[in-house]
Design a protein around this motif. Structure first.
Motif, PDB file in Angstrom:
ATOM      1  N   VAL A  15       0.833  -1.208   0.000  1.00 27.67           N
ATOM      2  CA  VAL A  15       0.000   0.000   0.000  1.00 27.67           C
ATOM      3  C   VAL A  15       0.865   1.254   0.000  1.00 27.67           C
ATOM      4  CG1 VAL A  15      -1.601   1.376   1.385  1.00 27.67           C
ATOM      5  CG2 VAL A  15      -2.012  -1.069   1.066  1.00 27.67           C
ATOM      6  N   TRP A  16       1.753   1.346   0.978  1.00 23.09           N
ATOM      7  CA  TRP A  16       2.501   2.600   1.152  1.00 23.09           C
ATOM      8  C   TRP A  16       3.522   2.806   0.039  1.00 23.09           C
ATOM      9  CZ3 TRP A  16       7.522   4.221   1.916  1.00 23.09           C
ATOM     10  CH2 TRP A  16       7.655   5.558   2.279  1.00 23.09           C
ATOM     11  N   ALA A  17       4.233   1.746  -0.315  1.00 29.40           N
ATOM     12  CA  ALA A  17       5.269   1.890  -1.342  1.00 29.40           C
ATOM     13  C   ALA A  17       4.663   2.298  -2.680  1.00 29.40           C
ATOM     14  CB  ALA A  17       6.053   0.589  -1.491  1.00 29.40           C
ATOM     15  N   CYS A  18       3.527   1.707  -3.033  1.00 30.15           N
ATOM     16  CA  CYS A  18       2.920   2.036  -4.322  1.00 30.15           C
ATOM     17  C   CYS A  18       2.289   3.422  -4.314  1.00 30.15           C
ATOM     18  CB  CYS A  18       1.886   0.974  -4.700  1.00 30.15           C
ATOM     19  SG  CYS A  18       2.652  -0.598  -5.191  1.00 30.15           S
ATOM     20  N   ASP A  19       1.703   3.830  -3.200  1.00 34.50           N
ATOM     21  CA  ASP A  19       1.189   5.203  -3.101  1.00 34.50           C
ATOM     22  C   ASP A  19       2.318   6.212  -3.300  1.00 34.50           C
ATOM     23  OD1 ASP A  19      -1.376   4.374  -2.685  1.00 34.50           O
ATOM     24  OD2 ASP A  19      -1.451   4.875  -0.550  1.00 34.50           O
ATOM     25  N   THR A  20       3.432   5.978  -2.612  1.00 36.39           N
ATOM     26  CA  THR A  20       4.562   6.900  -2.680  1.00 36.39           C
ATOM     27  C   THR A  20       5.206   6.882  -4.063  1.00 36.39           C
ATOM     28  OG1 THR A  20       4.945   6.463  -0.327  1.00 36.39           O
ATOM     29  CG2 THR A  20       6.699   7.577  -1.534  1.00 36.39           C
ATOM     30  N   MET A  21       5.307   5.706  -4.644  1.00 38.71           N
ATOM     31  CA  MET A  21       5.840   5.584  -6.006  1.00 38.71           C
ATOM     32  C   MET A  21       5.030   6.421  -6.986  1.00 38.71           C
ATOM     33  SD  MET A  21       5.510   2.240  -8.469  1.00 38.71           S
ATOM     34  CE  MET A  21       3.718   2.373  -8.221  1.00 38.71           C
ATOM     35  N   ARG A  22       3.724   6.364  -6.883  1.00 40.34           N
ATOM     36  CA  ARG A  22       2.875   7.134  -7.800  1.00 40.34           C
ATOM     37  C   ARG A  22       3.115   8.635  -7.652  1.00 40.34           C
ATOM     38  NH1 ARG A  22      -3.298   5.704  -7.513  1.00 40.34           N
ATOM     39  NH2 ARG A  22      -3.518   5.590  -9.785  1.00 40.34           N
ATOM     40  N   GLU A  23       3.324   9.080  -6.421  1.00 44.46           N
ATOM     41  CA  GLU A  23       3.594  10.495  -6.201  1.00 44.46           C
ATOM     42  C   GLU A  23       4.903  10.910  -6.871  1.00 44.46           C
ATOM     43  OE1 GLU A  23       3.595  10.790  -1.988  1.00 44.46           O
ATOM     44  OE2 GLU A  23       1.441  10.445  -1.776  1.00 44.46           O
ATOM     45  N   VAL A  24       5.914  10.065  -6.750  1.00 40.24           N
ATOM     46  CA  VAL A  24       7.220  10.385  -7.329  1.00 40.24           C
ATOM     47  C   VAL A  24       7.148  10.443  -8.850  1.00 40.24           C
ATOM     48  CG1 VAL A  24       9.598   9.573  -7.642  1.00 40.24           C
ATOM     49  CG2 VAL A  24       8.526   9.462  -5.383  1.00 40.24           C
ATOM     50  N   VAL A  25       6.549   9.422  -9.467  1.00 41.70           N
ATOM     51  CA  VAL A  25       6.525   9.401 -10.936  1.00 41.70           C
ATOM     52  C   VAL A  25       5.661  10.523 -11.487  1.00 41.70           C
ATOM     53  CG1 VAL A  25       7.023   6.936 -11.057  1.00 41.70           C
ATOM     54  CG2 VAL A  25       4.640   7.704 -11.070  1.00 41.70           C
ATOM     55  N   SER A  26       4.652  10.934 -10.738  1.00 43.69           N
ATOM     56  CA  SER A  26       3.810  12.047 -11.187  1.00 43.69           C
ATOM     57  C   SER A  26       4.614  13.348 -11.218  1.00 43.69           C
ATOM     58  CB  SER A  26       2.594  12.192 -10.266  1.00 43.69           C
ATOM     59  OG  SER A  26       1.785  13.279 -10.680  1.00 43.69           O
ATOM     60  N   ILE A  27       5.404  13.590 -10.181  1.00 44.32           N
ATOM     61  CA  ILE A  27       6.244  14.788 -10.150  1.00 44.32           C
ATOM     62  C   ILE A  27       7.299  14.713 -11.258  1.00 44.32           C
ATOM     63  CG2 ILE A  27       7.874  16.139  -8.777  1.00 44.32           C
ATOM     64  CD1 ILE A  27       6.439  15.084  -6.272  1.00 44.32           C
ATOM     65  N   ALA A  28       7.905  13.543 -11.418  1.00 47.82           N
ATOM     66  CA  ALA A  28       8.945  13.379 -12.438  1.00 47.82           C
ATOM     67  C   ALA A  28       8.384  13.652 -13.830  1.00 47.82           C
ATOM     68  CB  ALA A  28       9.534  11.969 -12.367  1.00 47.82           C
ATOM     69  N   ARG A  29       7.208  13.132 -14.116  1.00 50.09           N
ATOM     70  CA  ARG A  29       6.616  13.361 -15.420  1.00 50.09           C
ATOM     71  C   ARG A  29       6.297  14.832 -15.632  1.00 50.09           C
ATOM     72  NH1 ARG A  29       4.008  15.006 -18.845  1.00 50.09           N
ATOM     73  NH2 ARG A  29       2.897  16.314 -17.399  1.00 50.09           N
ATOM     74  N   GLY A  30       5.740  15.485 -14.607  1.00 51.12           N
ATOM     75  CA  GLY A  30       5.361  16.883 -14.730  1.00 51.12           C
ATOM     76  C   GLY A  30       6.536  17.828 -14.837  1.00 51.12           C
ATOM     77  N   ILE A  31       7.623  17.515 -14.163  1.00 54.75           N
ATOM     78  CA  ILE A  31       8.782  18.407 -14.136  1.00 54.75           C
ATOM     79  C   ILE A  31       9.453  18.498 -15.511  1.00 54.75           C
ATOM     80  CG2 ILE A  31      10.716  16.860 -13.618  1.00 54.75           C
ATOM     81  CD1 ILE A  31      11.466  18.622 -11.328  1.00 54.75           C
ATOM     82  N   MET A  32       9.155  17.524 -16.369  1.00 52.29           N
ATOM     83  CA  MET A  32       9.766  17.483 -17.689  1.00 52.29           C
ATOM     84  C   MET A  32       8.878  18.101 -18.768  1.00 52.29           C
ATOM     85  SD  MET A  32      11.382  13.652 -17.341  1.00 52.29           S
ATOM     86  CE  MET A  32      12.022  13.582 -18.999  1.00 52.29           C
ATOM     87  N   GLY A  33       7.756  18.661 -18.371  1.00 52.23           N
ATOM     88  CA  GLY A  33       6.885  19.320 -19.320  1.00 52.23           C
ATOM     89  C   GLY A  33       6.376  18.370 -20.387  1.00 52.23           C
ATOM     90  N   GLY A  34       6.270  18.868 -21.629  1.00 53.73           N
ATOM     91  CA  GLY A  34       5.769  18.039 -22.718  1.00 53.73           C
ATOM     92  C   GLY A  34       6.649  16.834 -22.994  1.00 53.73           C
TER      93      GLY A  34
END
Length: 480
Positions: free
Chosen positions: A417-436
């Motif tokens: 539960v916790w690892a996958c919740d946290t993983m999703r937060e990280v990949v979301s920021i990583a994707r957004g920080i790179m723009g298009g």
């Protein structure tokens, strides 16, 4: 500039000061443009006197004559010429700032480095092609077998592992680069081989486990059904009925990894006679056994998940796993594999952070790398904190599993539960920080971002795992 060049007995009006400087500049052999903004400045006699004692007027005016109007404007406003800033050297990308992995044993560190090298050399170059094509590169299977020999050993294989940290570092490093390859490995070595190691007879281990350890025989594993996922323990619809020394299987399975090219699949079915769940080793060529690859996925596209139909598939008693008598046996195996998924989530998040940081160090906007912007740095720090927490979390999980020899459902479910919740937060920021560019496979983060959804979804939904932990900490079952 000599003392007394300007004789001001009091503070000079701006217009007069401007005219005085203009007259002096005009008499100098250099042509000195005078900015209009200088007329707004008050010039103090004492300041001019001190300046005349320290500076040579010829040298000063010569230097001023080489400046353009904008630079003179800045001088008139009291500004100093701007010095070019030397760019700071970019430090190496380091996702282990708390040295979480510094305490590994020599064997654990060797495994980690070997798998990391393998993934970078053999898998990373084809990772985006795997995702784009939606197929698993079969030419990697013999190479995976050689890797298994090196980091596990055919004769040393056990399930659960004697060293869960060492085993799960494999999942971590694989998912850090290519999560689909991690799933291929996990389905084969943990689920399929694990079932034979845990529940199989000695004859079955010789017949199936030995060639599977050599990767000469690839395994799949099938529990989930088209109509039953979270409720599979109670709603399993695939049936097995015994007719003499033969078992007949009917039903359907969904999401079985490796199923399209596996030589043998572990199929779980409900015995019509006693209602208990039993396991069977089903070879691909059995009549009535049909596999179709599931398409249209947005995650784990390099995994060939299968939709399996079993229409009167006949198996000898020798293909039934004798060590299984009820679903609790399967659940114990899943607890170990679920803990491995937490390691996979930590590895995937680590890879996303590393890729995003490297990208921001190289990506230039407004004349500077985007990693030099405040908002970008804030996001990078947020990711690093979460990645560090994930690494610390799974290492402690591994220590607990090593100490007890196994991992309980509550601990493995909390980890999932916790690892996958946290993983999703990280990949979301990583994707957004790179723009298009964050949605392009070219930069890898898009693939990790999408594959994270597969990790989040399998080995039990978030809701079911949360209820397992909730029951443990409250003593109250909230299951339907």
């Amino acid at each position: 500039m000599q003392a007394g060049l300007f004789s001001f007995d009091q503070r000079v009006a701006p217009a007069d000061a401007h005219e005085a400087l203009r007259t002096t500049a005009a008499s100098h052999p250099f042509s000195l443009p005078m900015p209009n903004d200088l007329a707004t400045a008050d010039i103090d006699r004492d300041v001019l006197a001190r300046l005349s004692e320290k500076a040579d007027v010829d040298q000063l005016l010569g230097a001023l004559s080489d400046l353009d109007e904008d630079e003179l404007d800045r001088l008139a406003d009291g500004a100093r010429p701007q010095k070019p800033q030397r760019p700071s050297p970019t430090p190496p990308v380091n996702a282990d700032v708390y040295e979480v992995f510094e305490g590994l044993t020599d064997a654990q560190e060797a495994t980690r480095e070997t798998v990391r090298s393998f993934m970078q050399a053999e898998v990373e170059p084809v990772a985006n092609d795997m995702w784009e094509d939606g197929t698993f590169p079969k030419d990697l299977i013999p190479k995976a077998g050689a890797l298994f020999d090196e980091v596990v050993g055919r004769d040393a294989y056990t399930f659960p592992s004697d060293d869960p940290i060492r085993t799960n570092l494999i999942s971590f490093e694989m998912s850090r680069v290519e999560p689909s390859f991690c799933t291929f490995w996990g389905v084969h070595t943990l689920l399929s081989m694990g079932s034979v190691a845990l529940f199989g007879s000695e004859a079955q281990k010789e017949r199936f486990l030995e060639p599977m350890a050599a990767f000469d025989m690839i395994g799949s594993w099938a529990l989930t059904e088209p109509d039953h996922g979270s409720d599979v323990s109670q709603g399993l619809a695939t049936t097995a009925r015994r007719e003499g020394d033969t078992w007949v299987l009917d039903g359907a399975k969904k999401w079985a990894g490796n199923a399209t090219f596996a030589d043998v699949t572990v199929v779980w079915a409900r015995d019509e006679a006693d209602g208990c769940i039993k396991g069977f080793l089903v070879e691909q060529e059995r009549p009535g056994y049909h596999v179709e690859q599931i398409g249209g996925k947005i995650a784990k596209r390099g995994v060939e998940n299968g939709l399996i139909e079993l229409d009167g598939v006949e198996l000898p008693e020798a293909n039934r796993l004798p060590g299984v008598s009820h679903f609790g046996d399967v659940s114990a195996q899943l607890a170990t594999c679920r803990a491995s998924v937490a390691w996979e989530a930590a590895g995937l998040a680590t890879g996303a952070y590393e890729k995003a940081l490297a990208y921001c160090n190289e990506r230039t906007q407004f004349g500077k790398p985007t990693s030099s912007f405040q908002m970008v740095q804030d996001k990078l720090v947020t990711m690093l904190g979460k990645v560090t927490a994930l690494q610390t979390f799974v290492m402690q999980l591994g220590r607990l599993e090593a100490g007890a020899g196994a991992i309980g459902n509550e601990r493995s479910s909390l980890a999932k539960v916790w690892a996958c919740d946290t993983m999703r937060e990280v990949v979301s920021i990583a994707r957004g920080i790179m723009g298009g560019n964050g949605i392009l496979l070219d930069h890898d983060v898009a693939r990790l971002f999408a594959d994270a959804e597969g990790v989040y979804s399998y080995e039990g939904s978030r809701e079911m795992n949360a209820l397992i932990v909730g029951r443990a900490i409250t003593g109250q079952s909230a299951f339907v």
